[in-house]
Design a protein around this motif. Structure first.
Motif, PDB file in Angstrom:
ATOM      1  N   ASP A 133      44.685  30.818  47.167  1.00  0.00           N
ATOM      2  CA  ASP A 133      45.250  31.876  46.371  1.00  0.00           C
ATOM      3  C   ASP A 133      44.394  32.069  44.980  1.00  0.00           C
ATOM      4  O   ASP A 133      44.215  33.092  44.781  1.00  0.00           O
ATOM      5  N   PHE A 134      44.237  30.783  44.562  1.00  0.00           N
ATOM      6  CA  PHE A 134      43.745  31.045  43.034  1.00  0.00           C
ATOM      7  C   PHE A 134      42.316  31.453  43.140  1.00  0.00           C
ATOM      8  O   PHE A 134      41.848  32.279  42.417  1.00  0.00           O
ATOM      9  N   ALA A 135      41.390  31.057  44.044  1.00  0.00           N
ATOM     10  CA  ALA A 135      40.144  31.438  44.213  1.00  0.00           C
ATOM     11  C   ALA A 135      39.935  32.909  44.646  1.00  0.00           C
ATOM     12  O   ALA A 135      39.062  33.557  44.060  1.00  0.00           O
ATOM     13  N   GLY A 136      41.053  33.225  45.445  1.00  0.00           N
ATOM     14  CA  GLY A 136      41.043  34.674  46.145  1.00  0.00           C
ATOM     15  C   GLY A 136      41.331  35.602  44.768  1.00  0.00           C
ATOM     16  O   GLY A 136      40.760  36.559  44.771  1.00  0.00           O
ATOM     17  N   THR A 137      41.988  35.082  43.975  1.00  0.00           N
ATOM     18  CA  THR A 137      42.400  35.983  42.545  1.00  0.00           C
ATOM     19  C   THR A 137      40.886  36.313  42.027  1.00  0.00           C
ATOM     20  O   THR A 137      40.647  37.833  41.687  1.00  0.00           O
ATOM     21  N   LYS A 138      40.335  35.278  41.865  1.00  0.00           N
ATOM     22  CA  LYS A 138      38.895  35.518  41.070  1.00  0.00           C
ATOM     23  C   LYS A 138      38.146  36.382  42.072  1.00  0.00           C
ATOM     24  O   LYS A 138      37.293  37.467  41.535  1.00  0.00           O
ATOM     25  N   LEU A 139      38.042  36.032  43.168  1.00  0.00           N
ATOM     26  CA  LEU A 139      36.754  36.834  43.908  1.00  0.00           C
ATOM     27  C   LEU A 139      37.124  38.066  44.340  1.00  0.00           C
ATOM     28  O   LEU A 139      36.546  39.029  44.596  1.00  0.00           O
ATOM     29  N   LEU A 162      37.410  42.305  40.166  1.00  0.00           N
ATOM     30  CA  LEU A 162      35.791  42.975  39.793  1.00  0.00           C
ATOM     31  C   LEU A 162      35.721  43.022  38.197  1.00  0.00           C
ATOM     32  O   LEU A 162      34.773  42.737  37.618  1.00  0.00           O
ATOM     33  N   ASP A 163      36.885  43.498  37.721  1.00  0.00           N
ATOM     34  CA  ASP A 163      36.568  43.789  36.110  1.00  0.00           C
ATOM     35  C   ASP A 163      37.212  42.365  35.436  1.00  0.00           C
ATOM     36  O   ASP A 163      37.126  42.479  34.155  1.00  0.00           O
ATOM     37  N   GLY A 164      37.565  41.417  36.159  1.00  0.00           N
ATOM     38  CA  GLY A 164      38.070  40.150  35.137  1.00  0.00           C
ATOM     39  C   GLY A 164      39.398  40.330  34.722  1.00  0.00           C
ATOM     40  O   GLY A 164      39.795  39.243  34.162  1.00  0.00           O
ATOM     41  N   SER A 165      40.281  41.363  34.829  1.00  0.00           N
ATOM     42  CA  SER A 165      41.599  41.534  34.080  1.00  0.00           C
ATOM     43  C   SER A 165      42.516  40.452  34.676  1.00  0.00           C
ATOM     44  O   SER A 165      43.378  40.040  34.061  1.00  0.00           O
TER      45      SER A 165
END
Length: 285
Positions: free
Chosen positions: A258-264, A267-270
């Motif tokens: 879930d944590f890695a999926g948040t980043k992937l 797209l805008d880093g928010s």
């Protein structure tokens, strides 16, 4: 040595490396368990004996920051076993701090161990892995996907490893070598204790960053209180070594996925900034 496969594992004196060594031996592999200081092998040897696999485990010295040590170790393994079927890049070091206060030394130290050490071992092993059509598995971290407060040096090195391995993977596959990265979250091992953090001294030296550092420490101590065991994390590494078609990227827990999926998906880093900003006491709308 018959048909048993040989795997060289770095950073095996404790934690994930120790657990992976024992798990690989239980699968019938011949693990070469490497560490910078072989006098620290007592826990590994005891665990291997308890599991009844100590006859399969060989301990060898390897300092990933010393090219001569890497070359000597890899050559020794190939000479003794007749080849090399897999490598697990696990050796690593962490640091907690921020660049203005900590300076450049932790950045360089993290890059030497966590990035250049991985590259050096990989370079030395690839001719032999190509010959065996073997596996290259590297333990990175969710910190190689998501930048985390007060882990600038560590995350920078792990990001570099992820980029290196993601770029190498199709090239290695073209000559029969499968490449995977394994991304644990919090693991209850000596990795954290090994940093020998003096939290009061860190807070006293943190100046204007002290409130954010205190919030980060409070949050992180809670996270590690419910951390995954090294043995559980090792299971993901063994799967990457043995599955017929292992994925390139493997998270070791549902939380890590879930944590890695948040980043992937960010797209805008928010989304990541909202998440990790909360770790240091920031509130964003």
């Amino acid at each position: 040595m018959g048909t048993a496969k040989t795997v060289l594992i770095t950073g095996t004196s404790s934690g994930i490396g120790l657990a992976t060594t024992v798990a690989a031996a239980r699968m019938g592999w011949l693990p070469v368990a490497t560490m910078r200081d072989t006098t620290r092998a007592e826990n590994l040897i005891a665990a291997a004996k308890e599991a009844g696999v100590d006859d399969l485990v060989r301990v060898a010295r390897l300092d990933v920051t010393d090219p001569a040590s890497v070359a000597e170790c890899v050559a020794g393994v190939v000479a003794e076993y007749g080849g090399l079927d897999a490598v697990v890049n696990n050796a690593g070091a962490g640091t907690v701090g921020t660049i203005e206060i900590a300076g450049m030394d932790p950045v360089r130290a993290n890059m030497e161990v966590n990035y250049f050490g991985v590259v050096e071992v990989t370079r030395a092993a690839l001719p032999h892995l190509r010959e065996s059509r073997g596996r290259l598995v590297t333990v990175t971290s969710v910190g190689g996907v998501v930048g985390q407060p007060f882990n600038e040096a560590y995350c920078a090195a792990k990001f570099a490893v992820e980029g290196f391995m993601e770029s190498l993977a199709p090239v290695a596959a073209s000559v029969g070598v499968r490449v995977s990265v394994v991304e644990p979250g919090a693991v209850a091992s000596e990795f954290v204790a090994g940093q020998q953090l003096d939290i009061p001294a860190m807070l006293a030296a943190a100046g204007p960053y002290a409130p954010a550092l205190q919030a980060y420490i409070d949050r992180t101590l809670k996270a590690f209180s419910v951390a995954q065991t090294p043995a559980d994390a090792a299971g993901s590494i063994i799967a990457a070594l043995t599955d017929e078609n292992p994925p390139f990227r493997v998270q070791t827990t549902e939380w890590a996925r879930d944590f890695a999926g948040t980043k992937l998906a960010d797209l805008d880093g928010s989304a990541v900034q909202r998440l990790t900003g909360g770790w240091v006491g920031l509130t964003r709308s």
